[in-house]
Design a protein around this motif. Structure first.
Motif, mmCIF file in Angstrom:
data_model
loop_
_atom_site.group_PDB
_atom_site.id
_atom_site.type_symbol
_atom_site.label_atom_id
_atom_site.label_comp_id
_atom_site.label_asym_id
_atom_site.label_seq_id
_atom_site.Cartn_x
_atom_site.Cartn_y
_atom_site.Cartn_z
ATOM 1 N N UNK A 69 0.823 -1.215 0.000
ATOM 2 C CA UNK A 69 0.000 0.000 0.000
ATOM 3 C C UNK A 69 0.853 1.260 0.000
ATOM 4 N N UNK A 70 1.946 1.244 0.743
ATOM 5 C CA UNK A 70 2.801 2.424 0.864
ATOM 6 C C UNK A 70 3.703 2.625 -0.355
ATOM 7 N N UNK A 71 3.928 1.579 -1.138
ATOM 8 C CA UNK A 71 4.768 1.654 -2.337
ATOM 9 C C UNK A 71 6.127 2.288 -2.066
ATOM 10 N N UNK A 72 6.738 1.898 -0.956
ATOM 11 C CA UNK A 72 8.076 2.373 -0.651
ATOM 12 C C UNK A 72 8.150 3.721 0.034
ATOM 13 N N UNK A 73 7.020 4.364 0.217
ATOM 14 C CA UNK A 73 7.010 5.676 0.883
ATOM 15 C C UNK A 73 6.755 5.504 2.373
ATOM 16 N N UNK A 77 0.429 4.303 9.420
ATOM 17 C CA UNK A 77 -0.620 3.279 9.404
ATOM 18 C C UNK A 77 -1.995 3.923 9.377
ATOM 19 N N UNK A 78 -2.146 5.038 10.084
ATOM 20 C CA UNK A 78 -3.442 5.736 10.119
ATOM 21 C C UNK A 78 -3.876 6.143 8.713
ATOM 22 N N UNK A 79 -2.967 6.691 7.927
ATOM 23 C CA UNK A 79 -3.305 7.099 6.560
ATOM 24 C C UNK A 79 -3.597 5.891 5.677
ATOM 25 N N UNK A 80 -2.838 4.806 5.871
ATOM 26 C CA UNK A 80 -3.084 3.602 5.079
ATOM 27 C C UNK A 80 -4.455 3.013 5.397
ATOM 28 N N UNK A 81 -4.809 2.950 6.690
ATOM 29 C CA UNK A 81 -6.124 2.427 7.051
ATOM 30 C C UNK A 81 -7.241 3.342 6.556
ATOM 31 N N UNK A 82 -6.981 4.644 6.521
ATOM 32 C CA UNK A 82 -7.983 5.571 5.981
ATOM 33 C C UNK A 82 -8.211 5.289 4.485
ATOM 34 N N UNK A 83 -7.132 5.010 3.769
ATOM 35 C CA UNK A 83 -7.260 4.665 2.345
ATOM 36 C C UNK A 83 -8.071 3.387 2.172
ATOM 37 N N UNK A 84 -7.849 2.413 3.067
ATOM 38 C CA UNK A 84 -8.628 1.169 3.003
ATOM 39 C C UNK A 84 -10.105 1.417 3.304
ATOM 40 N N UNK A 85 -10.392 2.330 4.217
ATOM 41 C CA UNK A 85 -11.786 2.690 4.503
ATOM 42 C C UNK A 85 -12.446 3.310 3.278
ATOM 43 N N UNK A 86 -11.739 4.219 2.612
ATOM 44 C CA UNK A 86 -12.269 4.855 1.403
ATOM 45 C C UNK A 86 -12.579 3.800 0.339
ATOM 46 N N UNK A 87 -11.680 2.808 0.224
ATOM 47 C CA UNK A 87 -11.873 1.727 -0.753
ATOM 48 C C UNK A 87 -12.854 0.672 -0.262
ATOM 49 N N UNK A 88 -13.409 0.877 0.938
ATOM 50 C CA UNK A 88 -14.362 -0.036 1.567
ATOM 51 C C UNK A 88 -13.768 -1.426 1.762
ATOM 52 N N UNK A 89 -12.487 -1.460 2.097
ATOM 53 C CA UNK A 89 -11.811 -2.727 2.378
ATOM 54 C C UNK A 89 -11.586 -2.916 3.873
ATOM 55 N N UNK A 98 -6.789 -8.625 6.141
ATOM 56 C CA UNK A 98 -5.811 -7.542 6.195
ATOM 57 C C UNK A 98 -5.051 -7.527 7.512
ATOM 58 N N UNK A 99 -5.757 -7.723 8.616
ATOM 59 C CA UNK A 99 -5.078 -7.770 9.905
ATOM 60 C C UNK A 99 -4.058 -8.899 9.945
ATOM 61 N N UNK A 100 -4.428 -10.058 9.418
ATOM 62 C CA UNK A 100 -3.540 -11.216 9.429
ATOM 63 C C UNK A 100 -2.293 -10.962 8.592
ATOM 64 N N UNK A 101 -2.467 -10.312 7.438
ATOM 65 C CA UNK A 101 -1.363 -10.123 6.493
ATOM 66 C C UNK A 101 -0.668 -8.776 6.614
ATOM 67 N N UNK A 102 -1.128 -7.919 7.524
ATOM 68 C CA UNK A 102 -0.613 -6.544 7.592
ATOM 69 C C UNK A 102 0.909 -6.502 7.765
ATOM 70 N N UNK A 103 1.439 -7.287 8.666
ATOM 71 C CA UNK A 103 2.869 -7.243 8.947
ATOM 72 C C UNK A 103 3.599 -8.502 8.466
#
Length: 108
Positions: A69-73, A77-89, A98-103
């Motif tokens: 999700x971060x693509x090297x940037x 985590x807060x911004x990444x989770x916000x992006x997932x909320x926007x995408x309804x994921x 996602x929780x299982x695979x997050x780290x």
């Protein structure tokens, strides 16, 4: 920078050209310039930063969901989770996955 789009027939090489411009495919038969500046002098990272592209086949890196999700940037985590909320994921059952695979690295 100008905005532009292509309307070309299927199998005309649009996706291949874009992936070459983004540095996802290697090329060796000619040189690519943006406003008389060699693309390798600009750097593919700079080209990617200034380009919005939706590829036919998404590219995933053999890494964590978070890293993909971060693509090297350096993105919080807060911004990444916000992006997932926007995408309804952020809803079940995707949320559990996602929780299982997050780290944990994905095996591609």
């Amino acid at each position: 920078m100008k905005n532009w789009h292509w309307s070309l027939p299927a199998a005309a090489g649009k996706s291949t050209l874009i992936q070459i411009l983004l540095g996802l495919y290697p090329y060796d038969s000619s040189d690519i310039y943006f406003d008389d500046i060699f693309i390798k002098d600009i750097g593919f990272e700079k080209v990617r930063e200034n380009t919005a592209t939706v590829l036919q086949n998404p590219v995933l890196f053999n890494n964590t969901v978070q890293a993909n999700l971060a693509l090297g940037k350096d993105i919080s985590e807060e911004k990444l989770w916000h992006a997932l909320e926007i995408a309804q994921l952020d809803k079940q059952p995707m949320l559990s996955i996602l929780y299982f695979m997050w780290m944990k690295p994905m095996l591609i």
